[in-house]
Scaffold this active site. Structure first.
Site, PDB file in Angstrom:
ATOM      1  N   ASP A 197     -10.203 -10.370   7.805  1.00  0.00           N
ATOM      2  CA  ASP A 197      -9.623  -9.020   7.842  1.00  0.00           C
ATOM      3  C   ASP A 197     -10.552  -7.862   8.213  1.00  0.00           C
ATOM      4  OD1 ASP A 197      -7.176  -7.505   7.354  1.00  0.00           O
ATOM      5  OD2 ASP A 197      -8.158  -6.710   5.594  1.00  0.00           O
ATOM      6  N   LYS A 220      -8.640  -2.520   0.748  1.00  0.00           N
ATOM      7  CA  LYS A 220      -8.529  -1.649   1.908  1.00  0.00           C
ATOM      8  C   LYS A 220      -9.275  -0.333   1.661  1.00  0.00           C
ATOM      9  CE  LYS A 220      -6.204  -3.651   5.241  1.00  0.00           C
ATOM     10  NZ  LYS A 220      -6.682  -4.875   5.904  1.00  0.00           N
ATOM     11  N   ARG A 225       0.829  -1.218   0.000  1.00  0.00           N
ATOM     12  CA  ARG A 225       0.000   0.000   0.000  1.00  0.00           C
ATOM     13  C   ARG A 225       0.866   1.271   0.000  1.00  0.00           C
ATOM     14  NH1 ARG A 225      -1.801   0.577   4.457  1.00  0.00           N
ATOM     15  NH2 ARG A 225      -1.125  -1.392   5.405  1.00  0.00           N
ATOM     16  N   SER A 272      -1.471  -5.077   9.581  1.00  0.00           N
ATOM     17  CA  SER A 272      -1.003  -5.960   8.521  1.00  0.00           C
ATOM     18  C   SER A 272       0.195  -6.824   8.939  1.00  0.00           C
ATOM     19  CB  SER A 272      -0.604  -5.079   7.344  1.00  0.00           C
ATOM     20  OG  SER A 272      -0.300  -5.854   6.249  1.00  0.00           O
ATOM     21  N   ARG A 280       1.400 -12.255  -1.858  1.00  0.00           N
ATOM     22  CA  ARG A 280       0.018 -12.417  -1.393  1.00  0.00           C
ATOM     23  C   ARG A 280      -0.774 -13.387  -2.238  1.00  0.00           C
ATOM     24  NH1 ARG A 280      -2.276  -9.316   3.065  1.00  0.00           N
ATOM     25  NH2 ARG A 280      -0.741  -7.715   3.540  1.00  0.00           N
ATOM     26  N   LYS A 323      -3.735 -11.983  11.682  1.00  0.00           N
ATOM     27  CA  LYS A 323      -5.196 -12.111  11.595  1.00  0.00           C
ATOM     28  C   LYS A 323      -5.596 -13.278  10.692  1.00  0.00           C
ATOM     29  CE  LYS A 323      -5.927  -7.993   9.861  1.00  0.00           C
ATOM     30  NZ  LYS A 323      -4.531  -7.561   9.790  1.00  0.00           N
ATOM     31  N   THR A 324      -5.032 -13.284   9.489  1.00  0.00           N
ATOM     32  CA  THR A 324      -5.411 -14.305   8.510  1.00  0.00           C
ATOM     33  C   THR A 324      -4.930 -15.679   8.964  1.00  0.00           C
ATOM     34  OG1 THR A 324      -5.298 -12.649   6.756  1.00  0.00           O
ATOM     35  CG2 THR A 324      -5.243 -14.959   6.073  1.00  0.00           C
ATOM     36  N   HIS A 339     -10.912  -3.753  12.311  1.00  0.00           N
ATOM     37  CA  HIS A 339      -9.818  -4.323  11.513  1.00  0.00           C
ATOM     38  C   HIS A 339      -9.419  -5.628  12.182  1.00  0.00           C
ATOM     39  CE1 HIS A 339      -5.573  -4.168   9.642  1.00  0.00           C
ATOM     40  NE2 HIS A 339      -6.432  -4.595   8.762  1.00  0.00           N
TER      41      HIS A 339
HETATM   42  N1  LIG Z   1       3.711 -16.477  15.797  1.00  0.00           N
HETATM   43  C1  LIG Z   1       3.111 -16.146  14.674  1.00  0.00           C
HETATM   44  N2  LIG Z   1       1.802 -15.851  14.670  1.00  0.00           N
HETATM   45  C2  LIG Z   1       1.196 -15.489  13.528  1.00  0.00           C
HETATM   46  N3  LIG Z   1       1.804 -15.386  12.327  1.00  0.00           N
HETATM   47  C3  LIG Z   1       3.126 -15.687  12.282  1.00  0.00           C
HETATM   48  C4  LIG Z   1       3.826 -16.061  13.441  1.00  0.00           C
HETATM   49  N4  LIG Z   1       5.110 -16.278  13.089  1.00  0.00           N
HETATM   50  C5  LIG Z   1       5.189 -16.044  11.772  1.00  0.00           C
HETATM   51  N5  LIG Z   1       4.011 -15.693  11.253  1.00  0.00           N
HETATM   52  C6  LIG Z   1       3.780 -15.323   9.841  1.00  0.00           C
HETATM   53  O1  LIG Z   1       3.419 -13.943   9.840  1.00  0.00           O
HETATM   54  C7  LIG Z   1       2.483 -13.694   8.828  1.00  0.00           C
HETATM   55  C8  LIG Z   1       1.181 -13.152   9.430  1.00  0.00           C
HETATM   56  O2  LIG Z   1       0.462 -12.621   8.370  1.00  0.00           O
HETATM   57  P1  LIG Z   1      -1.107 -12.584   8.239  1.00  0.00           P
HETATM   58  O3  LIG Z   1      -1.728 -13.687   9.007  1.00  0.00           O
HETATM   59  O4  LIG Z   1      -1.426 -12.505   6.784  1.00  0.00           O
HETATM   60  O5  LIG Z   1      -1.377 -11.195   8.938  1.00  0.00           O
HETATM   61  P2  LIG Z   1      -2.606 -10.232   8.787  1.00  0.00           P
HETATM   62  O6  LIG Z   1      -3.728 -11.027   8.254  1.00  0.00           O
HETATM   63  O7  LIG Z   1      -2.837  -9.722  10.157  1.00  0.00           O
HETATM   64  O8  LIG Z   1      -2.160  -9.171   7.828  1.00  0.00           O
HETATM   65  C9  LIG Z   1       2.257 -14.986   8.094  1.00  0.00           C
HETATM   66  O9  LIG Z   1       3.110 -15.020   6.989  1.00  0.00           O
HETATM   67  C10 LIG Z   1       2.645 -16.042   9.159  1.00  0.00           C
HETATM   68  O10 LIG Z   1       3.086 -17.218   8.582  1.00  0.00           O
HETATM   69  C1  LIG Z   2      -4.128  -5.944   2.462  1.00  0.00           C
HETATM   70  C2  LIG Z   2      -3.692  -5.559   3.605  1.00  0.00           C
HETATM   71  O1  LIG Z   2      -4.214  -6.139   4.743  1.00  0.00           O
HETATM   72  P1  LIG Z   2      -3.703  -7.165   5.824  1.00  0.00           P
HETATM   73  O2  LIG Z   2      -2.217  -7.218   5.708  1.00  0.00           O
HETATM   74  O3  LIG Z   2      -4.170  -6.590   7.102  1.00  0.00           O
HETATM   75  O4  LIG Z   2      -4.292  -8.511   5.543  1.00  0.00           O
HETATM   76  C3  LIG Z   2      -2.737  -4.461   3.668  1.00  0.00           C
HETATM   77  O5  LIG Z   2      -2.441  -4.000   4.766  1.00  0.00           O
HETATM   78  O6  LIG Z   2      -2.296  -4.006   2.587  1.00  0.00           O
HETATM   79 MN   LIG Z   3      -4.707 -10.576   6.516  1.00  0.00          MN
END
Ligand SMILES: Nc1ncnc2c1ncn2[C@@H]1O[C@H](COP(=O)(O)OP(=O)(O)O)[C@@H](O)[C@H]1O
Ligand SMILES: C=C(OP(=O)(O)O)C(=O)O
Ligand SMILES: [Mn+2]
Ligand SMILES: [Ca+2]
Length: 550
Positions: A275, A219, A76, A256, A340, A260-261, A238
């Site tokens: 998200d 977003k 972003r 981010s 992604r 979360k995911t 969020h």
């Molecule tokens: N302890 C942990 N808890 C959660 N995610 C972790 C951890 N260690 C490494 N990761 C990595 O960090 C990233 C978290 O990203 P994601 O779940 O997509 O975050 P969000 O959805 O909040 O943007 C993933 O690539 C995951 O594999």
């Molecule tokens: C798409 C996004 O969301 P998130 O990483 O929270 O999943 C972002 O922050 O660009």
């Molecule tokens: Mn996410």
């Protein structure tokens, strides 16, 4: 009058048909909806074909996903975001660190630039979808774009209409014009680069120029909801959300890259969304129809649900694959660390559809502490919950924003400051009221560093964070014995099944000297206090007192 569309017919059936559902939009926003080669809610297979044919850098992965390139921008661009200052918004918006004013005239210049670009393309894609699973709060979102990749991305991320809903769609509530391959004019008043993401709430339009990073669109929808939902009396979040077998809902807030995911994709629980959600008087609904996972270092062993969701129909961005086998190398960061994948939510085996859950029972605030001094888990009092929600201490993760190359400590209010439209205390007040009313338990989970700061310590193992989440869900942590963590005043459990005890307390996990540990704790506490000073005049005594004490 309905125009006649002609095209070269393939041996099968013609794919270009006039769509009477678009007649109502003709002449409304400058887009030529009567043209030949306008593809509305086109079949996924057709979008694949077009992306492969017309968009350089597109391939099919061994798993069947569409591999795409977002070009120069792979995250972003928050500094290029603008909101139009006009009579409906001027008094409401939290102008300042996040929301920068744009004049109505400058918006029209950007809008015209996008319209001209889009109308002069050989092909134009329109995706009509919905934001919000609860029909009461649902918005009709139209995406007009020049790339099949972008249309497929939003096909995955928005809620996909049925054929019937498409026929009777009518006028959208909000339109996104994505002309991302074309730059903004840097001499347009208010532009500071050739990238621009601008929202006009009065005209209900969003215009994207100079960035092809698809995440701007999803977003962008979230930003729109973060304005319209609180105005409608409901709270946008969020956060991800999932539900246990007993129907108990959990929320996971986080900026981010904080998890979360990843943590919401849980084989023992039904996924509501990864998200963006809204908490209403009846429960929680997902805004989106898909998920957008980070794929860096993804493996089938550690994240089986997400790995399995990468298949025909999914959009993989900026990943590198083997030329011969088309097998993606998820460890390759050469294009970006923010690789992604966007997939429809039903690609996760236990997705809950419709994506609506009950009032949350557990609320998890995910922080990614790059200092390594916040506990892997702590139980928060309601005052601490408010304090940490408003503070939003975490890290910006590499690649998620333009220019971020390593975890960067930040205070991101409501764990999503880049998307806030109103002042953080407005969301926080609604959250406090809802937590109180529904008696949710609140937890702070540090998915960041442990044993030392970024560079010396390491990121806490995902299996430990998952064990902590399990212990919350099975009630173990509610009954656990706690010790108070000095200075921060956080309650740390003495034991959690599946997590070594020394890891739970940052003091025992620390690999360096006690002196460096104490100095790091004090430094972080001071940063918290300094940051919170800007909210102190709007916070109650107990919330102020919930912060660290030096
Ligand atoms: N302890 C942990 N808890 C959660 N995610 C972790 C951890 N260690 C490494 N990761 C990595 O960090 C990233 C978290 O990203 P994601 O779940 O997509 O975050 P969000 O959805 O909040 O943007 C993933 O690539 C995951 O594999
Ligand atoms: C798409 C996004 O969301 P998130 O990483 O929270 O999943 C972002 O922050 O660009
Ligand atoms: Mn996410
Ligand atoms: Ca990962």
């Amino acid at each position: 009058m309905a125009p006649i569309r002609s095209t070269t017919r393939s041996p099968a059936v013609s794919i270009y048909k006039h769509d009477a559902a678009l007649d109502a939009s003709v002449g409304k926003d400058g887009i030529d909806y009567t043209r030949v080669n306008l593809l509305r809610n086109t079949a996924v297979a057709k979008l694949y074909e077009d992306a492969l044919r017309y968009e350089p850098g597109t391939s099919i992965s061994s798993a069947g996903a569409l591999v795409t390139s977002s070009g120069k921008k792979t995250g972003r661009s928050p500094r290029d975001k603008r909101i139009v200052d006009e009579e409906t918004t001027t008094e409401d918006i939290w102008w300042g660190p996040v929301n920068t004013k744009l004049s109505e005239h400058a918006f029209l210049i950007n809008h015209e630039r996008a319209v001209d670009y889009l109308n002069t393309r050989e092909r134009l894609y329109v995706f009509d979808g919905f934001a919000g699973w609860d029909p009461k709060y649902r918005l009709k979102i139209r995406v007009v774009c020049a790339r099949a990749y972008h249309s497929l991305f939003m096909h995955n991320m928005l809620i996909r209409p049925t054929e019937e809903e498409l026929k009777t769609y009518g006028e959208p509530d909000f339109t996104i014009l994505n002309a991302g391959a074309f730059p903004a004019n840097r001499y347009t008043t208010g532009m500071t680069s050739s990238t621009s993401v601008s929202i006009n709430f009065k005209l209900r339009q969003m215009v994207i120029l100079g960035t092809e990073y698809a995440g701007e669109m999803k977003k962008g929808v979230f930003t729109i909801m973060h304005y319209l939902m609180p105005k409608a009396g409901v709270l946008s979040l969020h956060s991800s959300a999932n539900q246990g077998l007993q129907g108990d809902t959990s929320l996971f807030f986080g900026l981010s890259g904080t998890g979360k995911t990843t943590l919401s994709a849980d084989p023992a629980r039904a996924l509501i969304g990864d998200d963006e959600h809204v908490w209403t008087d009846t429960g929680v609904f997902n805004i989106e129809g898909g998920c957008y996972a980070k794929t860096i270092d993804l493996s089938a062993e550690k994240e089986p649900e997400i790995f399995g969701a990468i298949r025909f129909g999914s959009v993989l961005e900026n990943v590198v694959f083997d030329e011969d086998t088309r097998i993606v190398d998820y460890s390759d960061k050469s294009l970006t660390e923010n690789t992604r994948c966007a997939y429809p939510i039903e690609y996760i085996p236990n997705a809950l559809i419709p994506c609506i859950g009950k009032h949350p029972k557990n609320i998890v605030m995910l922080t990614c502490d790059a200092q390594g001094v916040l506990p892997p888990v702590s139980k928060l009092t309601s005052a601490q919950a408010m304090y940490h929600f408003i503070s939003g201490y975490t890290s910006k993760m590499a690649g998620t924003e333009d220019g971020v190359v390593e975890p960067e400590a930040t205070f991101s209010a409501c764990f999503g400051q880049p998307f806030l439209v109103l002042h953080p205390t407005q969301y926080a007040t609604m959250l406090a009221q809802k937590i109180g009313e529904h008696k949710a338990d609140v937890w702070l989970i540090n998915t960041g560093w442990n044993g030392g700061a970024y560079g010396t310590g390491k990121r806490i193992a995902l299996k430990y964070s998952r064990a902590i989440v399990d212990a919350i869900h099975n009630g173990e942590l509610k009954k656990a014995e706690y010790v108070t963590y000095p200075i921060f005043g956080l309650e740390i459990p003495k034991a959690v099944t599946g997590v070594p005890a020394e890891v739970l307390n940052p003091a025992t996990a620390w690999q360096g000297t006690p002196q460096t540990f104490n100095a790091t704790v004090s430094k972080l506490a001071a940063l918290f206090n300094k940051n919170f000073a800007k909210y102190a005049d709007q916070a109650t005594e107990d919330v102020i007192a919930a912060g660290p004490k030096l």
